[in-house]
Design a protein around this motif. Structure first.
Motif, PDB file in Angstrom:
ATOM      1  N   TRP A 192       0.865   1.987   5.358  1.00  0.00           N
ATOM      2  CA  TRP A 192       0.027   1.421   6.411  1.00  0.00           C
ATOM      3  C   TRP A 192      -1.272   0.889   5.828  1.00  0.00           C
ATOM      4  O   TRP A 192      -1.715  -0.211   6.155  1.00  0.00           O
ATOM      5  N   ASP A 193      -1.891   1.690   4.947  1.00  0.00           N
ATOM      6  CA  ASP A 193      -3.158   1.271   4.344  1.00  0.00           C
ATOM      7  C   ASP A 193      -2.979  -0.009   3.539  1.00  0.00           C
ATOM      8  O   ASP A 193      -3.825  -0.902   3.572  1.00  0.00           O
ATOM      9  N   ALA A 194      -1.853  -0.086   2.818  1.00  0.00           N
ATOM     10  CA  ALA A 194      -1.594  -1.281   2.016  1.00  0.00           C
ATOM     11  C   ALA A 194      -1.425  -2.488   2.929  1.00  0.00           C
ATOM     12  O   ALA A 194      -1.863  -3.594   2.607  1.00  0.00           O
ATOM     13  N   PHE A 195      -0.814  -2.237   4.085  1.00  0.00           N
ATOM     14  CA  PHE A 195      -0.630  -3.326   5.034  1.00  0.00           C
ATOM     15  C   PHE A 195      -1.972  -3.815   5.565  1.00  0.00           C
ATOM     16  O   PHE A 195      -2.241  -5.012   5.653  1.00  0.00           O
ATOM     17  N   VAL A 196      -2.835  -2.831   5.900  1.00  0.00           N
ATOM     18  CA  VAL A 196      -4.164  -3.197   6.401  1.00  0.00           C
ATOM     19  C   VAL A 196      -4.914  -4.012   5.344  1.00  0.00           C
ATOM     20  O   VAL A 196      -5.545  -5.023   5.653  1.00  0.00           O
TER      21      VAL A 196
END
Lengths: 335, 345
Positions: A192-196
């Motif tokens: 998720w963080d990488a997506f953000v």
């Protein structure tokens, strides 16, 4: 419609062959030497050998047909082999980049996702912004909304992306620190963080290009809506007691979309062409950047292949635009 | 077939103004008229006399801005249409008041099938579902004389000829059985044989369905053949109003007389030149305070320049807005008439 499409596709074959020949001849006529950037200490005979090994010793028509064979036969067979594990293309020479000595198709495949993500997304965002703005601007012509919309469109259209890009970097990356100033192509989205992070690094280049696209398309949309809002059939729809929503969003919009769809479809090949300047500003190493470096390095196979791919896309999307036109406008029948 | 009764539409003192860059244009000036159920009222006048604008004003079809309906009262079935919400107007338009416009080539939406366009008001006003609406739409097409109606529902407007398209427009206007049909120069854009067909069709439909019709035209020949009562408009005002026989037999207003003289005769000696009414119709920057026709009128007197003639009764159900009396050649002395509806009964 079907026979029309088939006829157009068949007609596209000679068209593209002629285009490829023109590209080939133009590149051949252009000054430049693939060995020009090699150190001067290399003796001329060695340089000549290098040229020979690149195939430059052959006459031009031989080189052209070799390229055609590589591009049209060897490359598709390679793709086929990769997909189905067959061995049809074994021993066949692929189109090789003079810079990197690796197949051009592989490099393009590496670069394509960046371009599609950033430039493609900006096109989608641009269209999604432009359509409502165009519709409202036309419906409320000369209102404050229309005036502001016109002003922003003018800005977006006339201020070059290298200016808006740098401006956004100064404001949002340097002063506010909200977004990274350069695009990290090696970033892998696995959480998720990488997506953000991916979204954050995409926002600025996407916005810069979206502003430009939206400016253009919203003007088309507005003009087309205005053309249709004054038509007699609009009065008829109102006289039938239809609500304004139905009148504008069904009767007028359907007619107004006909030319706009064509403009949008014709703009799609430009996505693949990349946005050379914006890619440079944000360090997105997409296709635009690839083309520029290939031109600088006299990497003729790369330039030839990229340009030809753009030509194919342009011919294809012209056809798609025409077919969409025929679908949207019942008055147009191609058969 | 005029039948006496309470007027279905009663218009009083309607005023419409257009706001333009060069100031206001008074397009409709205190127009009053009424329409009885089942009656066919012809409205004639040259271009720019306010015929269409009057009818568009009634039902809020003028774009605003630039148009502004500044005053008056439009009673339709006891309701003042100038004082109801836009939503209410929409319920009436297409349902109880139908419209047919001038140019059938552009009045239909080119990208939707004819069936879709006929079904739209049916579904909106009559609450029909798709299947019911389709059945009714096919009936309507058959009613207006389009052969093979069921199949033609899925055709697009460009697959119809001009006359056929006007039939489709009429079918749309009649879809919800309106009490009033406003036909704004419905035959002007058609050639003569098609005109005759459409006129025949309209007569026929009126007899069958019994709605009241307002027929706007500048073709006096059409009016003579179809109307029960005629209203002549000039400069955004009604200048003469009479039953059709009376108007053609005994025209009172100089403008009406001049209009009738412009019709070339097909019998007798051929005149060297066609009759025209010299001059241009006025563009009114303010509400008229004098007779708007005086500049082109051969009978104009001093009084015409300082007073706008009211509508004076000049015969049974016949009024004209002129001080001059053609019978005596002298100014007439009559009290202003009531210009609204006669009492029922």
């Amino acid at each position: 419609m079907f026979t029309y499409t088939v006829r157009r596709l068949l007609l596209a074959i000679p068209t593209l062959l002629i285009i490829s020949l023109i590209i080939f001849l133009l590149l051949d006529l252009a000054p430049g030497d693939p060995t020009a950037q090699l150190p001067l200490t290399i003796p001329p005979e060695v340089k000549e050998k290098i040229r020979q090994s690149l195939g430059l010793g052959e006459p031009i028509h031989v080189r052209y047909f070799l390229w055609l064979k590589q591009f049209l036969v060897a490359e598709p067979l390679h793709v086929f082999d990769n997909l189905f594990g067959t061995h049809f293309a074994d021993g066949m020479q692929r189109v090789i980049s003079w810079q990197t000595r690796s197949p051009v198709a592989d490099i393009v495949a590496q670069r394509l996702p960046q371009t599609l993500w950033v430039v493609g997304m900006s096109y989608v965002v641009g269209v999604l912004i432009a359509l409502p703005i165009g519709i409202i601007s036309a419906y409320k012509q000369y209102s404050w909304f229309d005036q502001i919309g016109t002003f922003i469109s003018m800005l977006g259209f006339s201020v070059p992306t290298f200016f808006t890009g740098v401006l956004l970097i100064v404001i949002f990356a340097v002063n506010l620190g909200w977004f990274p100033s350069i695009y990290d192509t090696t970033h892998v989205v696995d959480s998720w963080d990488a997506f953000v992070f991916q979204v954050r690094q995409m926002i600025m280049p996407v916005m810069v290009l979206a502003l430009y696209n939206a400016a253009q398309i919203s003007r088309f949309m507005r003009a087309s809506m205005l053309d249709n809002l004054g038509q007699d059939y609009v009065r008829t729809a109102r006289a039938k007691g239809m609500s304004e929503k139905v009148v504008v969003l069904i009767h007028v919009l359907r007619n107004s979309m006909i030319p706009v769809i064509t403009v949008i479809a014709l703009g799609v090949p430009q996505i693949f062409g990349g946005a050379i300047i914006t890619e440079q500003v944000f360090k997105v190493n997409g296709l635009g950047q690839l083309l520029i470096t290939a031109i600088y390095a006299n990497d003729i196979p790369m330039v030839q292949t990229l340009t030809f791919i753009f030509a194919v896309l342009i011919v294809l999307f012209n056809l798609i635009a025409d077919i969409l036109y025929g679908i949207l406008d019942p008055r147009i029948r191609y058969d | 077939m005029p039948n006496k009764g309470v007027p279905v539409l009663d218009v009083k003192d309607l005023k419409t103004v257009f706001h333009t860059r060069s100031g206001e244009v008074h397009a409709v000036n205190s127009v009053s008229f009424y329409l009885r159920p089942g009656e066919l009222l012809g409205v004639v006048g040259e271009s720019g006399s306010g015929k269409s604008v009057t009818m568009m004003s009634l039902i809020g079809l003028l774009p605003s801005p630039p148009a502004e309906v500044r005053g008056g009262r439009v009673l339709f079935d006891g309701e003042d249409l100038l004082n109801v919400r836009e939503e209410r107007l929409r319920e009436l338009r297409g349902a109880r008041i139908g419209f047919v416009f001038q140019d059938p080539m552009t009045s239909l939406n080119p990208v939707f099938t004819v069936g879709y366009q006929i079904m739209e008001p049916l579904r909106k006003h009559m609450g029909m579902d798709k299947r019911q609406a389709r059945v009714r739409a096919a009936e309507l097409l058959a009613l207006v004389g389009i052969p093979d109606a069921d199949k033609r529902l899925s055709d697009y407007p460009h697959q119809f000829s001009g006359g056929m398209r006007q039939r489709v427009m009429i079918a749309i206007a009649l879809a919800c059985d309106p009490e009033v049909l406003i036909a704004d120069e419905p035959t002007t854009a058609l050639d003569v044989t098609i005109q005759a067909q459409i006129l025949e069709l309209m007569k026929d439909l009126r007899d069958k369905l019994g709605m009241a019709v307002i027929w706007i035209t500048h073709d006096l020949g059409v009016i003579a053949g179809i109307a029960d009562r005629v209203m002549v408009m000039y400069g955004g005002q009604v200048v003469e109003q009479a039953p059709v026989k009376e108007l053609f037999g005994n025209p009172q207003h100089p403008y009406t007389r001049a209009l009738l003289e412009t019709i070339p005769s097909v019998t007798g000696e051929r005149t060297e030149r066609l009759h025209v009414i010299e001059g241009q119709p006025p563009i009114l920057a303010a509400a008229p305070s004098a007779c708007t026709f005086r500049a082109r009128c051969v009978y104009a007197s001093d009084r015409c320049a300082c007073e706008n003639p009211p509508r004076l009764t000049v015969g049974p159900a016949h009024d004209a807005a002129c001080f001059w009396d053609p019978a005596t050649g002298q100014p007439r002395n009559t009290e202003p008439t009531h210009t609204g509806a006669p009492n029922a009964g």
